[in-house]
Design a protein around this motif. Structure first.
Motif, PDB file in Angstrom:
ATOM      1  N   GLY A   8     -21.362 -24.209   4.449  1.00 29.86           N
ATOM      2  CA  GLY A   8     -20.373 -22.837   4.892  1.00 29.86           C
ATOM      3  C   GLY A   8     -22.420 -21.620   4.539  1.00 29.86           C
ATOM      4  O   GLY A   8     -21.681 -20.816   5.316  1.00 29.86           O
ATOM      5  N   ALA A   9     -22.636 -22.272   3.477  1.00 29.72           N
ATOM      6  CA  ALA A   9     -23.757 -21.294   2.804  1.00 29.72           C
ATOM      7  C   ALA A   9     -24.691 -20.702   3.330  1.00 29.72           C
ATOM      8  O   ALA A   9     -25.691 -20.028   3.704  1.00 29.72           O
ATOM      9  CB  ALA A   9     -23.944 -21.269   1.650  1.00 29.72           C
ATOM     10  N   GLY A  10     -25.520 -22.073   4.021  1.00 22.92           N
ATOM     11  CA  GLY A  10     -26.597 -21.509   4.999  1.00 22.92           C
ATOM     12  C   GLY A  10     -26.697 -20.660   5.910  1.00 22.92           C
ATOM     13  O   GLY A  10     -27.522 -19.780   5.768  1.00 22.92           O
ATOM     14  N   PRO A  11     -26.235 -19.925   6.792  1.00 27.11           N
ATOM     15  CA  PRO A  11     -26.591 -19.176   7.335  1.00 27.11           C
ATOM     16  C   PRO A  11     -26.261 -17.857   6.904  1.00 27.11           C
ATOM     17  O   PRO A  11     -26.817 -16.869   7.271  1.00 27.11           O
ATOM     18  CB  PRO A  11     -24.868 -19.007   8.690  1.00 27.11           C
ATOM     19  N   VAL A  12     -25.529 -18.032   6.021  1.00 26.22           N
ATOM     20  CA  VAL A  12     -25.116 -16.074   4.638  1.00 26.22           C
ATOM     21  C   VAL A  12     -26.767 -16.220   4.612  1.00 26.22           C
ATOM     22  O   VAL A  12     -26.907 -14.627   4.448  1.00 26.22           O
ATOM     23  CB  VAL A  12     -23.645 -16.531   3.826  1.00 26.22           C
ATOM     24  N   ALA A  13     -27.435 -17.169   3.910  1.00 22.13           N
ATOM     25  CA  ALA A  13     -28.681 -17.474   3.278  1.00 22.13           C
ATOM     26  C   ALA A  13     -29.499 -16.689   3.828  1.00 22.13           C
ATOM     27  O   ALA A  13     -30.881 -15.942   3.779  1.00 22.13           O
ATOM     28  CB  ALA A  13     -28.477 -18.777   2.407  1.00 22.13           C
ATOM     29  N   LEU A  14     -28.927 -17.584   5.392  1.00 24.77           N
ATOM     30  CA  LEU A  14     -29.847 -16.896   6.697  1.00 24.77           C
ATOM     31  C   LEU A  14     -30.299 -15.727   6.533  1.00 24.77           C
ATOM     32  O   LEU A  14     -31.129 -14.764   6.999  1.00 24.77           O
ATOM     33  CB  LEU A  14     -30.557 -17.739   7.524  1.00 24.77           C
ATOM     34  N   GLU A  15     -28.949 -14.447   6.991  1.00 23.55           N
ATOM     35  CA  GLU A  15     -28.944 -13.611   7.560  1.00 23.55           C
ATOM     36  C   GLU A  15     -29.774 -12.513   7.020  1.00 23.55           C
ATOM     37  O   GLU A  15     -29.699 -11.222   6.312  1.00 23.55           O
ATOM     38  CB  GLU A  15     -27.918 -13.627   7.951  1.00 23.55           C
ATOM     39  N   ASP A  16     -28.902 -13.244   5.009  1.00 18.20           N
ATOM     40  CA  ASP A  16     -29.262 -12.064   3.544  1.00 18.20           C
ATOM     41  C   ASP A  16     -30.793 -11.823   3.677  1.00 18.20           C
ATOM     42  O   ASP A  16     -31.207 -10.796   3.770  1.00 18.20           O
ATOM     43  CB  ASP A  16     -28.452 -13.013   2.725  1.00 18.20           C
ATOM     44  N   TRP A  17     -31.738 -12.971   4.467  1.00 20.48           N
ATOM     45  CA  TRP A  17     -33.308 -13.250   3.577  1.00 20.48           C
ATOM     46  C   TRP A  17     -33.788 -12.392   5.165  1.00 20.48           C
ATOM     47  O   TRP A  17     -34.002 -11.102   4.742  1.00 20.48           O
ATOM     48  CB  TRP A  17     -33.214 -14.517   4.002  1.00 20.48           C
ATOM     49  N   GLY A  53     -36.549  -4.986   7.254  1.00 21.95           N
ATOM     50  CA  GLY A  53     -36.919  -3.361   7.814  1.00 21.95           C
ATOM     51  C   GLY A  53     -38.116  -2.897   6.663  1.00 21.95           C
ATOM     52  O   GLY A  53     -38.263  -1.773   6.980  1.00 21.95           O
ATOM     53  N   ARG A  54     -39.098  -4.006   5.908  1.00 25.63           N
ATOM     54  CA  ARG A  54     -39.895  -3.698   4.963  1.00 25.63           C
ATOM     55  C   ARG A  54     -41.297  -4.171   5.744  1.00 25.63           C
ATOM     56  O   ARG A  54     -41.549  -4.919   6.272  1.00 25.63           O
ATOM     57  CB  ARG A  54     -39.839  -4.291   3.966  1.00 25.63           C
ATOM     58  N   TYR A  61     -42.060 -10.558   6.513  1.00 25.62           N
ATOM     59  CA  TYR A  61     -41.878  -9.279   7.941  1.00 25.62           C
ATOM     60  C   TYR A  61     -41.688 -10.658   8.748  1.00 25.62           C
ATOM     61  O   TYR A  61     -41.389 -10.506  10.038  1.00 25.62           O
ATOM     62  CB  TYR A  61     -42.304  -8.611   7.667  1.00 25.62           C
ATOM     63  N   ARG A  62     -43.361 -11.354   9.431  1.00 28.11           N
ATOM     64  CA  ARG A  62     -43.425 -11.647  10.346  1.00 28.11           C
ATOM     65  C   ARG A  62     -42.265 -12.482  10.565  1.00 28.11           C
ATOM     66  O   ARG A  62     -41.868 -13.071  11.761  1.00 28.11           O
ATOM     67  CB  ARG A  62     -44.461 -12.738  10.621  1.00 28.11           C
ATOM     68  N   VAL A  63     -41.583 -14.074   9.219  1.00 26.48           N
ATOM     69  CA  VAL A  63     -40.702 -14.868   9.305  1.00 26.48           C
ATOM     70  C   VAL A  63     -39.193 -13.966  10.081  1.00 26.48           C
ATOM     71  O   VAL A  63     -38.557 -14.453  10.710  1.00 26.48           O
ATOM     72  CB  VAL A  63     -40.719 -15.377   8.660  1.00 26.48           C
ATOM     73  N   ALA A  64     -39.023 -13.257   9.154  1.00 30.16           N
ATOM     74  CA  ALA A  64     -38.166 -12.615   9.707  1.00 30.16           C
ATOM     75  C   ALA A  64     -38.264 -12.144  11.294  1.00 30.16           C
ATOM     76  O   ALA A  64     -36.456 -11.328  11.453  1.00 30.16           O
ATOM     77  CB  ALA A  64     -37.830 -10.316   8.219  1.00 30.16           C
ATOM     78  N   LEU A  65     -39.126 -11.211  10.833  1.00 29.87           N
ATOM     79  CA  LEU A  65     -39.047 -10.802  12.893  1.00 29.87           C
ATOM     80  C   LEU A  65     -38.800 -12.023  13.785  1.00 29.87           C
ATOM     81  O   LEU A  65     -37.842 -11.856  15.161  1.00 29.87           O
ATOM     82  CB  LEU A  65     -40.390  -9.945  12.918  1.00 29.87           C
ATOM     83  N   SER A  66     -39.510 -12.807  13.897  1.00 30.03           N
ATOM     84  CA  SER A  66     -39.495 -14.404  14.294  1.00 30.03           C
ATOM     85  C   SER A  66     -37.516 -14.978  14.748  1.00 30.03           C
ATOM     86  O   SER A  66     -37.348 -15.189  15.717  1.00 30.03           O
ATOM     87  CB  SER A  66     -39.709 -15.412  14.289  1.00 30.03           C
ATOM     88  N   GLU A  67     -37.006 -14.527  13.818  1.00 27.34           N
ATOM     89  CA  GLU A  67     -35.278 -15.023  13.134  1.00 27.34           C
ATOM     90  C   GLU A  67     -34.442 -13.399  12.824  1.00 27.34           C
ATOM     91  O   GLU A  67     -33.306 -14.185  12.940  1.00 27.34           O
ATOM     92  CB  GLU A  67     -35.277 -15.537  11.765  1.00 27.34           C
ATOM     93  N   THR A 108     -36.171  -0.410  13.115  1.00 31.68           N
ATOM     94  CA  THR A 108     -36.157   1.123  12.931  1.00 31.68           C
ATOM     95  C   THR A 108     -36.680   1.938  11.821  1.00 31.68           C
ATOM     96  O   THR A 108     -37.765   2.807  11.671  1.00 31.68           O
ATOM     97  CB  THR A 108     -34.717   2.308  13.328  1.00 31.68           C
ATOM     98  N   ALA A 109     -36.634   1.592  10.480  1.00 34.89           N
ATOM     99  CA  ALA A 109     -36.226   1.789   8.914  1.00 34.89           C
ATOM    100  C   ALA A 109     -37.832   1.235   8.952  1.00 34.89           C
ATOM    101  O   ALA A 109     -38.618   1.927   8.930  1.00 34.89           O
ATOM    102  CB  ALA A 109     -35.689   0.664   8.787  1.00 34.89           C
ATOM    103  N   HIS A 110     -38.513   0.081   9.184  1.00 35.56           N
ATOM    104  CA  HIS A 110     -39.580  -0.626   9.442  1.00 35.56           C
ATOM    105  C   HIS A 110     -40.565   0.105  10.247  1.00 35.56           C
ATOM    106  O   HIS A 110     -41.544   0.537  10.078  1.00 35.56           O
ATOM    107  CB  HIS A 110     -39.874  -2.211  10.091  1.00 35.56           C
TER     108      HIS A 110
END
Length: 206
Positions: free
Chosen positions: A80-89, A95-96, A103-109, A123-125
């Motif tokens: 249950g904690a996995g998706p939360v950690a993924l989304e938080d990261w 946005g940075r 950033y590239r990994v965050a963009l891909s996910e 938009t912040a980025h």
């Protein structure tokens, strides 16, 4: 314990969000999808990453398979904690732009977040890119007005061009994402999309 995720750990969590898998399948899928462009993948680092995610309580074993003479393969699933950690990261790094790899990994996910939130973060980025480009363009203009010889401005000129291209691309992406015709999230996959993903998974299992 608090999860400290690496970019490779994020990719593992994202894969397991698609379904339970064993590490060999995950590595093959990442390479098929060319995710190794962003993150170096070796057997040692990959299995260490899986072990660490399990220790952190983000993934768990769900079975061990043995096929013929092949070594045993342990299948993992998200807790249950996995998706939360993924989304938080993803939320933290989308946005940075201070760390290009993250950033590239965050963009891909980014599709793991709601569309509206992803647009807000991108938009912040985009605004940070625009500010950096404006400062760089102004500096180049002032240098040329002095005048500074072009031979000393080659790298700065290249960087300004890359910023301009990235800014234009991000503006285009945001415009596309604003349309409901732009697919977003697992629920937006068409039957054809699902068939392609399933074919890739079956190939990775071999």
């Amino acid at each position: 314990m608090d999860a400290v995720l690496t970019p490779l750990g994020v990719l593992v969590l994202a894969l397991l969000r698609e379904g339970d898998m064993h590490p060999y399948e995950m590595m093959r899928l990442l390479r098929q999808r060319r995710e190794d462009r962003m993150v170096k993948i070796t057997n040692g680092t990959f299995y260490h990453t899986v072990s660490r995610l399990e220790q952190q309580g983000l993934i768990a074993e769900v079975g061990v398979d043995r096929d013929g003479n092949r070594p045993e393969r342990t299948t993992y699933t998200l807790t249950g904690a996995g998706p939360v950690a993924l989304e938080d990261w993803v939320r933290l790094h989308l946005g940075r732009g201070d760390d290009t790899q993250k950033y590239r990994v965050a963009l891909s996910e980014a599709h793991n977040l709601d569309r509206a939130e992803a647009i807000e973060l991108l938009t912040a980025h985009r605004d940070a890119l625009a500010a950096e480009y404006a400062a760089m363009a102004s500096g180049l203009h002032n240098a040329r007005a002095r005048p500074v010889s072009e031979q000393y401005l080659i790298e700065l000129d290249r960087y300004a061009a890359l910023l301009r291209a990235d800014l234009d691309w991000t503006d285009s992406l945001l415009a596309r994402m604003a349309s409901e015709d732009f697919p977003w999230g697992v629920g937006a996959l068409t039957p054809e999309n699902r068939a392609v993903h399933e074919a890739m998974r079956k190939a990775a299992q071999q």
